[in-house]
Design a protein around this motif. Structure first.
Motif, short mmCIF file in Angstrom:
data_model
loop_
_atom_site.label_atom_id
_atom_site.label_comp_id
_atom_site.label_asym_id
_atom_site.label_seq_id
_atom_site.Cartn_x
_atom_site.Cartn_y
_atom_site.Cartn_z
N PRO A 254 33.89 -30.32 32.13
CA PRO A 254 33.67 -31.41 33.08
C PRO A 254 33.44 -32.71 32.33
O PRO A 254 33.32 -32.72 31.09
N ALA A 255 33.37 -33.81 33.07
CA ALA A 255 32.82 -35.04 32.49
C ALA A 255 31.31 -34.81 32.32
O ALA A 255 30.66 -34.20 33.16
N VAL A 256 30.76 -35.28 31.21
CA VAL A 256 29.37 -34.98 30.87
C VAL A 256 28.57 -36.26 30.73
O VAL A 256 28.99 -37.19 30.02
N PHE A 257 27.41 -36.31 31.39
CA PHE A 257 26.42 -37.36 31.20
C PHE A 257 25.24 -36.71 30.49
O PHE A 257 24.62 -35.80 31.03
N ILE A 258 24.95 -37.16 29.29
CA ILE A 258 23.89 -36.50 28.51
C ILE A 258 22.84 -37.51 28.08
O ILE A 258 23.16 -38.60 27.58
N SER A 259 21.58 -37.16 28.31
CA SER A 259 20.47 -38.00 27.88
C SER A 259 20.24 -37.81 26.39
O SER A 259 20.41 -36.70 25.86
N GLU A 260 19.82 -38.87 25.70
CA GLU A 260 19.71 -38.81 24.25
C GLU A 260 18.65 -37.83 23.77
O GLU A 260 18.73 -37.28 22.68
N SER A 261 17.61 -37.60 24.57
CA SER A 261 16.60 -36.58 24.30
C SER A 261 15.64 -36.97 23.18
O SER A 261 15.79 -36.59 22.03
#
Length: 416
Positions: A254-261
């Motif tokens: 999928p398209a991914v939105f990821i937080s930097e964490s």
């Protein structure tokens, strides 16, 4: 003195051993790591190790895990300085050249039962995972760390002379990361048979490593299927670095939105890895993630899990609760994907602190690394056995609680 490199390539808990050809100038027919002479500076031998691996096996995508202290050895008239390396590789697809008569992916303990070049076990031990590896890793997820813990137990049991020595090591490994249920459960399962035989522990640890790798892979496969049948999901939000989540996203694409964490920033590494695989990736701040979910940017939220409590609550990296709350408000599903071994035998949350936020007098810090996502915010916990409901999680938790009984006999003494 001859300076040589010996590189151990690791994939899913096994290493690559190579049998030298009958025409080799030294130790023909013996088993070894991937080795060769140092052609550059003896103070920087990593390029030599990478070159030898590439030339002899065709493996080029190598992640350096550790460079060990050089090993000085004398064998008859020959004197060697061996520079050991451990690399992780993403594949076992090896194309050996004419210098190698055979190659085999094995548990490192096989070294002890084969005709090898001198001191190969000692060379491996200089780069092998240790208790400190398990205690201090702040980059990888619990599944990865649990496999390292099993490797430490495997290698230690191979050398141990007594059950008590193995039991002390197992206790130390469980204590190393008390928040990570996979570490506790996988160590307990290996130790649960009270046969008192270190070599039997070694063999069980080998099987446990293979089983853990398979379970993590199968959980990701189930998660891919679930995402593909939910609408299907085309845009996913996540955070942190979970190997199982990474495998799921690579499979579902999928398209991914990821937080930097924060504080480790491991979300950045995941974003780069997925982008290199051709996925559409957006990296965002931890604070901005929930707003993007509320704005309709994603169809689902997908977490790994540091642990799943017996109640069904999910323990994961800080930032998970705001994402789950936003998902509930946006009426989109929240999944946690993990192997069943991440289900704790109790409902105790064991957190880890991220250090002080301020040195100013009178200011106290509350900087947890993990937090608890309540079960009612989680649509489902996806495992290698499918999506588990609250009752199924409780059943697994009870099984895992029993595994811990190996440490004490009925009279309070240690079993074994």
């Amino acid at each position: 003195m001859n300076h040589v490199v010996t590189a151990f390539c690791r994939h899913d808990g096994r290493i690559l051993l190579a049998r030298r050809s009958g025409d080799a100038g030294t130790y023909p027919g013996r088993w070894a790591g991937i080795s060769g002479y140092v052609e550059g500076s003896t103070d920087d031998t990593e390029p030599d190790a990478r070159r030898e691996v590439s030339e002899e096996t065709g493996l080029t995508s190598l992640e350096l895990v550790r460079a060990g202290d050089p090993l000085h050895l004398v064998d008859g008239d020959d004197e060697w300085m061996v520079h050991p390396f451990l690399f992780d590789t993403e594949t076992r697809d090896v194309r050996p050249n004419e210098e190698l008569a055979a190659t085999e992916w094995v548990h490192p303990t096989a070294i002890r039962d084969r005709a090898t070049v001198p001191e190969l076990w000692e060379t491996y031990r200089r780069v092998a995972p240790t208790l400190e590896t398990v205690q201090t890793d702040e980059t990888h997820g619990a599944a990865w760390i649990s496999i390292r813990a099993l490797e430490v137990l495997r290698d230690g049991a191979a050398e141990a002379k007594s059950w008590d020595t193995v039991a002390e090591l197992a206790d130390a490994l469980r204590d190393a990361r008390p928040s990570m249920a996979a570490v506790t459960n996988r160590i307990n399962r290996v130790m649960a048979e009270p046969d008192g035989d270190p070599k039997a522990v070694c063999r069980r640890a080998e099987r446990a490593i293979d089983a853990a790798v398979a379970a993590d892979r199968e959980a990701a496969a189930v998660a891919v299927e679930r995402l593909e049948t939910d609408a299907p999901v085309q845009r996913v939000a996540t955070l942190s670095r979970s190997g199982t989540v990474l495998a799921t996203l690579r499979g579902a694409r999928p398209a991914v939105f990821i937080s930097e964490s924060h504080p480790g920033g491991e979300g950045k590494e995941v974003a780069e890895a997925l982008a290199n695989d051709g996925l559409e990736v957006t990296l965002t701040t931890d604070a901005a993630g929930p707003g993007l979910v509320l704005d309709g940017a994603v169809d689902a939220v997908l977490f790994g899990a540091d642990s799943v409590l017996a109640t069904g609550d999910v323990v994961n990296k800080v930032g998970s609760v705001p994402l789950a709350l936003a998902a509930a408000r946006a009426s989109i599903p929240v999944y946690a994907v993990c192997a069943r071994d991440k289900i704790r035998g109790d409902d105790t949350f064991v957190g880890e602190g991220g250090g002080s936020l301020s040195s100013a007098e009178g200011v106290t810090s509350e900087n947890p690394i993990f937090e608890v996502v309540p079960a009612d915010l989680v649509t489902g916990v996806i495992t290698e056995w499918g999506v588990l409901d609250a009752g199924e999680i409780a059943t697994v938790a009870a099984e895992h609680a029993e595994l811990g009984d190996w440490a004490d006999g009925d009279d309070g003494s240690r079993k074994g």
